[in-house]
Design a protein around this motif. Structure first.
Motif, mmCIF file in Angstrom:
data_model
loop_
_atom_site.group_PDB
_atom_site.id
_atom_site.type_symbol
_atom_site.label_atom_id
_atom_site.label_comp_id
_atom_site.label_asym_id
_atom_site.label_seq_id
_atom_site.Cartn_x
_atom_site.Cartn_y
_atom_site.Cartn_z
ATOM 1 N N ALA A 182 0.833 -1.209 0.000
ATOM 2 C CA ALA A 182 0.000 0.000 0.000
ATOM 3 C C ALA A 182 0.869 1.261 0.000
ATOM 4 O O ALA A 182 0.506 2.279 -0.609
ATOM 5 N N GLN A 185 1.911 1.883 -3.457
ATOM 6 C CA GLN A 185 0.799 2.424 -4.249
ATOM 7 C C GLN A 185 0.664 3.929 -4.037
ATOM 8 O O GLN A 185 0.444 4.682 -4.986
ATOM 9 N N SER A 221 -4.062 8.181 2.962
ATOM 10 C CA SER A 221 -4.490 6.802 2.743
ATOM 11 C C SER A 221 -3.942 5.949 3.876
ATOM 12 O O SER A 221 -2.750 6.000 4.184
ATOM 13 N N THR A 248 -8.579 7.848 2.132
ATOM 14 C CA THR A 248 -8.624 6.531 1.489
ATOM 15 C C THR A 248 -8.386 5.470 2.553
ATOM 16 O O THR A 248 -7.529 5.642 3.422
ATOM 17 N N GLY A 250 -7.899 1.177 3.200
ATOM 18 C CA GLY A 250 -7.612 -0.096 2.557
ATOM 19 C C GLY A 250 -6.824 -1.009 3.472
ATOM 20 O O GLY A 250 -6.449 -0.613 4.579
ATOM 21 N N VAL A 274 -10.187 1.175 -0.922
ATOM 22 C CA VAL A 274 -9.384 0.442 -1.904
ATOM 23 C C VAL A 274 -9.321 -1.016 -1.485
ATOM 24 O O VAL A 274 -9.060 -1.318 -0.318
ATOM 25 N N TYR A 275 -9.595 -1.905 -2.424
ATOM 26 C CA TYR A 275 -9.419 -3.330 -2.137
ATOM 27 C C TYR A 275 -8.147 -3.773 -2.848
ATOM 28 O O TYR A 275 -8.074 -3.775 -4.077
ATOM 29 N N ALA A 276 -7.138 -4.086 -2.067
ATOM 30 C CA ALA A 276 -5.836 -4.413 -2.650
ATOM 31 C C ALA A 276 -5.084 -5.356 -1.712
ATOM 32 O O ALA A 276 -5.411 -5.467 -0.529
ATOM 33 N N SER A 282 -3.892 -3.872 -6.782
ATOM 34 C CA SER A 282 -5.040 -3.034 -6.433
ATOM 35 C C SER A 282 -6.165 -3.256 -7.428
ATOM 36 O O SER A 282 -5.959 -3.293 -8.635
ATOM 37 N N SER A 283 -7.380 -3.391 -6.888
ATOM 38 C CA SER A 283 -8.534 -3.656 -7.748
ATOM 39 C C SER A 283 -9.313 -2.384 -8.048
ATOM 40 O O SER A 283 -10.394 -2.440 -8.596
ATOM 41 N N SER A 285 -10.925 1.549 -6.665
ATOM 42 C CA SER A 285 -11.493 2.101 -5.430
ATOM 43 C C SER A 285 -13.003 2.257 -5.540
ATOM 44 O O SER A 285 -13.571 2.295 -6.631
#
Lengths: 460, 85
Positions: A182, A185, A221, A248, A250, A274-276, A282-283, A285
């Protein structure tokens, strides 16, 4: 990664790239350092190395340099010097870069990269050769066991940055470590946006809150756990909330009550989830301020970088931006193939709601109990600042559902305990908390709650 | 200051009241079924509570499960009457 720095430095060499308290490092300075590191890595013939360094600017320069030369870098968690020797041995590292010459790295050689020369005026230059493969190794946080080395390639890691708009006025808080997926990212987003990364040390919610106030952070985030603790700090100090424009979340399931609390506290901020994960990348947000994912994520076409489906209550992902495999394991047969995420989910109306990690399931006398829904209930009880639901070993039932609670300032423990009992009274017997303890802090790793039993902290 | 046995009895009776069992149950009443009526989860909860309060509990450390309140209390010290004999 190096290309992002080169472009940012070419456009605005004096623009702030990294702010660490009073220290400001411009994109030009960062690139000069990266090009210098790249030249040194090449001249030394290094093919892979680890680094143990808590200085965000130096680490970013190393990341860029390693990506430019096709050298595999692995950053060890900068807060854990005692683990360096073990990690170096576990992940077969023979070289560790560190500013500390006395660092115990076991059999690995320690090199001081802080004395390596920079290459001033490197903006726009292409001094390092382009590499075919650009490997990178990320360690998992180890919340459910020993950390694993996740093998990536920069070409996959940067695949999503072309969608990032240039927003140089943004100042992003680095609440994750750069050794975490993360954190990378956030770094890639900031570099692609030509924005500024604010990297306080230590990376605690308290330091993050201070950085938000004093260093003009506009975007942040972090994990839900980090945000919960930050809200607790905010409530404790009583000062106004910083004016954020983007929040954010996640790394963990995001409870609805936390989203509502963040919305109340930061009314001007957009909120994204965020799904990661280190393994599948990362898929994207979700910005609708509701817990879970939209059901539409299950209907992405074959062209999507990340597609999802549910198999026996578990989310599976097919990712073109994910890992190539684990260090020490044979390469994954098909890196773009379907793989289980370990996240247990349930379809509720138009949402994919998270029920917890499969490794977090509590077996109470043969009944499987998901900790997250219970944790969400307990966290909503007035007087609860932060809660952790976990499986406490029991000689009678294997485990019982246990709750550790950090009380809010001024809360009456007896009342809070009774309120937790009431809030959970309608749960099935196996899911009802059978042990409620008040603690000063909740164990976290990588800003995520650790739910497995920790003998030293799980008693008394 | 109360002896560990008396302190344990107070904790147990408070617990029984909280889970809607008879807090005045006699010491020789069976803990389970038709006695005090603890089920396995309630017993596990009592075990955790006693461990938290006193550092150990008879449900986790004994070879056989205690069958009565008195047997639970024996883990924390002999009864006063027994000491007097």
């Amino acid at each position: 990664m190096i290309e992002l720095l080169r472009r940012a430095a070419e456009e605005g060499p004096d623009r702030a790239a990294v702010v660490i308290h009073e220290q400001v490092v411009s994109y030009g300075e960062l690139l000069a350092r990266a090009e210098g590191y790249a030249a040194e890595l090449t001249s030394r013939g290094l093919r892979r190395f680890a680094t143990f360094d808590g200085d965000a600017a130096r680490v970013i320069a190393l990341l860029a340099a390693a990506s430019a030369c096709g050298v595999e870098l692995c950053q060890f968690p900068p807060a854990e010097p005692e683990s360096v020797a073990e990690l170096a041995a576990r992940f077969d590292h023979t070289v560790v870069l560190s500013a500390d010459p006395d660092l115990d790295a076991g059999d690995a050689e320690v090199l001081d990269h802080t004395v390596w020369p920079t290459v001033p005026g490197a903006a726009g230059a292409q001094s390092s050769p382009a590499a075919d493969a650009r490997p990178h190794l990320i360690l998992t946080t180890g919340t459910t066991g020993a950390p694993r080395g996740v093998r990536h390639d920069w070409s996959r890691l940067v695949r999503g940055v072309h969608r990032v708009r240039e927003t140089p006025h943004e100042r992003w808080l680095l609440a994750y470590g750069l050794h975490q997926f993360a954190g990378l990212q956030v770094l890639l987003h900031v570099a692609a946006a030509r924005a500024t990364l604010v990297a306080p040390a230590p990376r605690t919610p308290r330091a993050g809150l201070r950085a938000m106030r004093e260093l003009g952070v506009t975007h942040a985030s972090a994990t839900p756990t980090y945000w919960r603790f930050l809200l607790t700090e905010l409530a404790a100090d009583g000062a106004p909330a910083p004016s954020l424009r983007q929040i954010t979340l996640g790394g963990e399931a995001v409870p609805g009550p936390l989203l509502a609390q963040l919305e109340r506290t930061f009314p001007d901020a957009a909120i994204s989830q965020v799904y990661a994960a280190s393994e599948f990348g990362s898929s994207g947000s979700v910005k609708d301020r509701r817990a879970g994912l939209s059901r539409s994520v299950l209907e992405r076409g074959d062209d999507a970088d990340v597609a999802m489906r549910i198999v026996d209550g578990e989310l599976w992902v097919r990712s073109r931006v994910g890992m190539l495999g684990y260090h020490g394991d044979p390469p994954v047969e098909d890196p773009d193939g379907w793989r289980a995420t370990g996240d247990l989910v349930e379809l509720v109306g138009d949402r994919v709601e998270f029920r917890g990690r499969s490794s977090d399931i509590i077996n109470v006398g043969g009944t499987k109990v998901h900790p997250l829904p219970i944790e969400e209930r307990v966290s909503s009880v007035p007087g609860v600042a932060v809660a952790r639901v976990w499986g406490r070993p029991s000689a009678l039932t294997g485990n019982i559902v246990a709750v550790d609670v950090v009380p809010a300032p001024g809360a009456d423990p007896a009342r809070v305990k009774a309120a937790i009992g009431e809030a959970c009274a309608d749960l099935a017997g196996a899911a009802r908390p059978r042990s409620i303890r008040f603690v000063d802090e909740i164990p976290v790793r990588g800003s995520k709650i650790v739910r497995r039993d920790i003998p030293q902290e799980g008693r008394g | 200051m109360a002896s560990p046995r008396i302190a344990a009895e107070n904790v147990i009776r408070e617990f029984l009241g909280r889970i809607k069992k008879d807090p005045a149950s006699p010491l020789d009443a069976p803990l389970y079924a038709d006695g005090v009526g603890l089920d396995s989860l309630e017993t596990a909860e009592l075990s955790a509570l006693l461990e938290d309060e006193f550092g150990s509990d008879p449900f986790s450390s004994a070879d056989e499960l205690p069958q009565t309140l008195a047997e639970v209390l024996d883990h924390y010290g002999a009864a006063v009457e027994a000491e007097a004999v």
